[in-house]
Write a protein that holds these residues in place. Structure first.
Motif, PDB file in Angstrom:
ATOM      1  N   GLN A 238       0.834  -1.209   0.000  1.00  0.00           N
ATOM      2  CA  GLN A 238       0.000   0.000   0.000  1.00  0.00           C
ATOM      3  C   GLN A 238       0.862   1.250   0.000  1.00  0.00           C
ATOM      4  O   GLN A 238       0.517   2.261  -0.603  1.00  0.00           O
ATOM      5  CB  GLN A 238      -0.934  -0.005   1.210  1.00  0.00           C
ATOM      6  CG  GLN A 238      -2.086  -0.962   1.026  1.00  0.00           C
ATOM      7  CD  GLN A 238      -2.344  -1.763   2.270  1.00  0.00           C
ATOM      8  OE1 GLN A 238      -1.444  -2.438   2.783  1.00  0.00           O
ATOM      9  NE2 GLN A 238      -3.552  -1.699   2.778  1.00  0.00           N
TER      10      GLN A 238
ATOM     11  N   GLN B 196      -1.425 -12.586   4.231  1.00  0.00           N
ATOM     12  CA  GLN B 196      -2.227 -11.473   4.681  1.00  0.00           C
ATOM     13  C   GLN B 196      -3.049 -10.924   3.535  1.00  0.00           C
ATOM     14  O   GLN B 196      -2.659 -11.034   2.368  1.00  0.00           O
ATOM     15  CB  GLN B 196      -1.260 -10.365   5.120  1.00  0.00           C
ATOM     16  CG  GLN B 196      -1.437  -9.924   6.533  1.00  0.00           C
ATOM     17  CD  GLN B 196      -0.766  -8.596   6.787  1.00  0.00           C
ATOM     18  OE1 GLN B 196       0.024  -8.110   6.008  1.00  0.00           O
ATOM     19  NE2 GLN B 196      -1.105  -8.005   7.907  1.00  0.00           N
TER      20      GLN B 196
ATOM     21  N   GLU C 106      -4.440  -7.099   3.139  1.00  0.00           N
ATOM     22  CA  GLU C 106      -4.660  -5.771   3.715  1.00  0.00           C
ATOM     23  C   GLU C 106      -5.470  -4.951   2.735  1.00  0.00           C
ATOM     24  O   GLU C 106      -5.425  -5.178   1.518  1.00  0.00           O
ATOM     25  CB  GLU C 106      -3.317  -5.065   3.978  1.00  0.00           C
ATOM     26  CG  GLU C 106      -2.625  -5.586   5.209  1.00  0.00           C
ATOM     27  CD  GLU C 106      -1.705  -4.558   5.859  1.00  0.00           C
ATOM     28  OE1 GLU C 106      -1.829  -3.346   5.569  1.00  0.00           O
ATOM     29  OE2 GLU C 106      -0.861  -4.984   6.659  1.00  0.00           O
TER      30      GLU C 106
ATOM     31  N   PHE D 207       0.095   2.768  12.702  1.00  0.00           N
ATOM     32  CA  PHE D 207      -0.281   3.344  11.405  1.00  0.00           C
ATOM     33  C   PHE D 207      -1.738   3.753  11.308  1.00  0.00           C
ATOM     34  O   PHE D 207      -2.177   4.256  10.285  1.00  0.00           O
ATOM     35  CB  PHE D 207       0.078   2.386  10.263  1.00  0.00           C
ATOM     36  CG  PHE D 207       0.103   0.920  10.650  1.00  0.00           C
ATOM     37  CD1 PHE D 207       1.296   0.319  11.041  1.00  0.00           C
ATOM     38  CD2 PHE D 207      -1.067   0.162  10.642  1.00  0.00           C
ATOM     39  CE1 PHE D 207       1.325  -1.028  11.401  1.00  0.00           C
ATOM     40  CE2 PHE D 207      -1.038  -1.185  10.997  1.00  0.00           C
ATOM     41  CZ  PHE D 207       0.166  -1.789  11.392  1.00  0.00           C
TER      42      PHE D 207
ATOM     43  N   GLY E 245      -7.592  -6.646  12.179  1.00  0.00           N
ATOM     44  CA  GLY E 245      -7.276  -5.358  12.771  1.00  0.00           C
ATOM     45  C   GLY E 245      -7.575  -4.263  11.757  1.00  0.00           C
ATOM     46  O   GLY E 245      -7.493  -4.495  10.551  1.00  0.00           O
TER      47      GLY E 245
ATOM     48  N   ALA F  41      -8.043   1.557   6.843  1.00  0.00           N
ATOM     49  CA  ALA F  41      -7.218   0.418   6.425  1.00  0.00           C
ATOM     50  C   ALA F  41      -7.519  -0.750   7.347  1.00  0.00           C
ATOM     51  O   ALA F  41      -8.028  -0.575   8.456  1.00  0.00           O
ATOM     52  CB  ALA F  41      -5.742   0.781   6.483  1.00  0.00           C
TER      53      ALA F  41
ATOM     54  N   GLY G 293      -6.230  -5.168   8.085  1.00  0.00           N
ATOM     55  CA  GLY G 293      -5.361  -6.283   7.720  1.00  0.00           C
ATOM     56  C   GLY G 293      -5.873  -7.551   8.375  1.00  0.00           C
ATOM     57  O   GLY G 293      -6.322  -7.538   9.524  1.00  0.00           O
TER      58      GLY G 293
HETATM   59  C1  2NL Z   1      -3.579  -7.206  11.583  1.00  0.00           C
HETATM   60  C2  2NL Z   1      -3.704  -5.732  11.523  1.00  0.00           C
HETATM   61  C3  2NL Z   1      -3.731  -3.867  10.065  1.00  0.00           C
HETATM   62  C4  2NL Z   1      -3.451  -1.995   8.627  1.00  0.00           C
HETATM   63  C5  2NL Z   1      -3.234  -3.323   8.912  1.00  0.00           C
HETATM   64  C6  2NL Z   1      -2.626  -0.228   7.152  1.00  0.00           C
HETATM   65  C7  2NL Z   1      -2.050   0.034   5.929  1.00  0.00           C
HETATM   66  C8  2NL Z   1      -1.785   1.319   5.595  1.00  0.00           C
HETATM   67  C9  2NL Z   1      -2.074   2.341   6.429  1.00  0.00           C
HETATM   68  C10 2NL Z   1      -2.637   2.031   7.629  1.00  0.00           C
HETATM   69 CL1  2NL Z   1      -1.060   1.666   4.109  1.00  0.00          CL
HETATM   70  N1  2NL Z   1      -2.903   0.758   7.978  1.00  0.00           N
HETATM   71  N2  2NL Z   1      -2.905  -1.499   7.474  1.00  0.00           N
HETATM   72  C11 2NL Z   1      -4.193  -1.214   9.511  1.00  0.00           C
HETATM   73  C12 2NL Z   1      -4.694  -1.786  10.666  1.00  0.00           C
HETATM   74  C13 2NL Z   1      -4.464  -3.119  10.972  1.00  0.00           C
HETATM   75  O1  2NL Z   1      -3.474  -5.210  10.273  1.00  0.00           O
HETATM   76  O2  2NL Z   1      -3.835  -7.770  12.587  1.00  0.00           O
HETATM   77  N3  2NL Z   1      -3.190  -7.815  10.504  1.00  0.00           N
HETATM   78  C14 2NL Z   1      -3.044  -9.255  10.420  1.00  0.00           C
END
Ligand code: 2NL
Length: 342
Positions: free
Chosen positions: A174, A209, A211, A251, A283, A306, A308
């Motif tokens: 991203q 993943q 996202e 983030f 998340g 966002a 993921g």
């Molecule tokens: C999780 C949590 C997350 C994001 C991923 C993201 C990407 C950009 C900017 C802001 Cl470019 N955030 N991604 C945001 C929140 C959670 O993943 O547990 N993943 C397995």
């Protein structure tokens, strides 16, 4: 012995001169000379009439004769192999041999489903490199220099050049999208990610993943909630319930984790949901203004959300796979259970 030599010579001449017109005649040749009641067998039988002191020589001669006939036969046969001029004996109306079709890997099945749900909502797919630099993986995502995720224990660094690493999340993809495109941005980023963990039933050194990122004007937390609610309904069925819990990611701000009602016990309480009736599946949060500014996106004009999720986690809930190691052991007893799933 002399008699035998003469016989062999005359047969040799006869065989040398023989020719065939089609595959049937080749087969007739084989039966006549090489069959169980054929000439070669018969002439071998004459060994018993040869005096003992000549047996060795006669044996050699007979063997040579046999090889001679076999060579001739192979030569005749070859004329009709891969040769369409006589295909009359082939019945093209017969059904073909069944082709053994493999099975799609469960993680691919689930990833494809996730991606296709978001595609219907207008998300584009973006992919990027597995080997990343510190900026795209960490820096741009607002992870401070001393963040534990950057630690040698958590991240695989490339020996030849320690400023490169194996991406720990697909946020790096991203980051590259934000670098190259202007809002509105709506992308979904599936891919393999790597973390330096001790391998067990619950942890592995890589996982998969998906996202997602949506940046535009007036993108709100309500949009995030409804998008993700739509996603789980499509994925798990209309009866699914959701809840959001406050969380923290560098983030996103605010950040939230999403739980769904436990599919295994339907909220009654079981081992999978640790008797809470809820299981965590992803998340999410509103993209941190600093992340937007890192890519020259005006955070006063644009907002974004966002999220993921781990594909293994979703697959575990959908197919009740309780050991992460099964996904990468290539045991066909496991993989073949997904025959027919698409
Ligand atoms: C999780 C949590 C997350 C994001 C991923 C993201 C990407 C950009 C900017 C802001 Cl470019 N955030 N991604 C945001 C929140 C959670 O993943 O547990 N993943 C397995």
């Amino acid at each position: 012995m002399q008699e035998l030599l003469e016989k062999i010579d005359s047969y040799k001449q006869e065989i040398e001169a023989s020719s065939v017109l089609n595959a049937e005649e080749v087969e007739a040749f084989r039966i006549k000379y090489l069959g169980t009641k054929g000439l070669v067998k018969a002439i071998m039988g004459e060994m018993k009439n040869v005096p003992n002191e000549q047996k060795k020589q006669a044996g050699q001669l007979l063997n040579e004769f046999k090889v001679f006939v076999e060579t001739k036969f192979e030569g005749l046969k070859a004329q009709f192999e891969n040769n369409d001029s006589d295909a009359s004996h082939i019945d093209f109306s017969l059904p073909g041999d069944a082709v053994a079709v493999g099975t799609r890997h469960p993680l691919s099945i689930v990833r494809n489903r996730i991606v296709s749900i978001f595609k219907r909502l207008g998300f584009a797919i973006a992919e990027g490199p597995d080997i990343e630099d510190d900026w795209h993986n960490f820096g741009a995502m607002n992870l401070p220099e001393d963040h534990p995720a950057r630690d040698m224990q958590d991240t695989f660094y490339i020996n030849q050049n320690p400023s490169w690493l194996l991406r720990t999340h697909t946020s790096s993809v991203q980051a590259r999208v934000m670098e190259n495109q202007k809002p509105p941005i709506r992308v979904i980023c599936p891919g393999r990610v790597y973390r330096n963990e001790t391998i067990s039933a619950r942890a592995h050194c890589f996982f998969h993943q998906v996202e997602g990122l949506y940046i535009g004007e007036n993108v709100s937390f309500a949009d995030l909630k409804q998008t993700l609610y739509f996603f789980v309904q499509e994925m798990f069925g209309k009866d699914i319930k959701v809840r959001f819990r406050p969380s923290y990611f560098p983030f996103t701000e605010p950040s939230a984790e999403m739980d769904i009602s436990c599919l295994i016990c339907e909220g009654e309480g079981c081992n999978v949901c640790k008797h809470t009736g809820w299981v965590e599946i992803l998340g999410s949060g509103m993209v941190h203004p600093k992340v937007l500014e890192n890519f020259g996106i005006d955070s006063n004009k644009y907002t974004g959300f966002a999220f993921g999720m781990g594909v293994e986690r979703i697959t575990q809930l959908k197919y009740r796979v309780n050991d992460l190691r099964l996904y990468s052991q290539n045991d066909i007893r496991f993989l073949q259970q997904f025959t027919g799933a698409v």
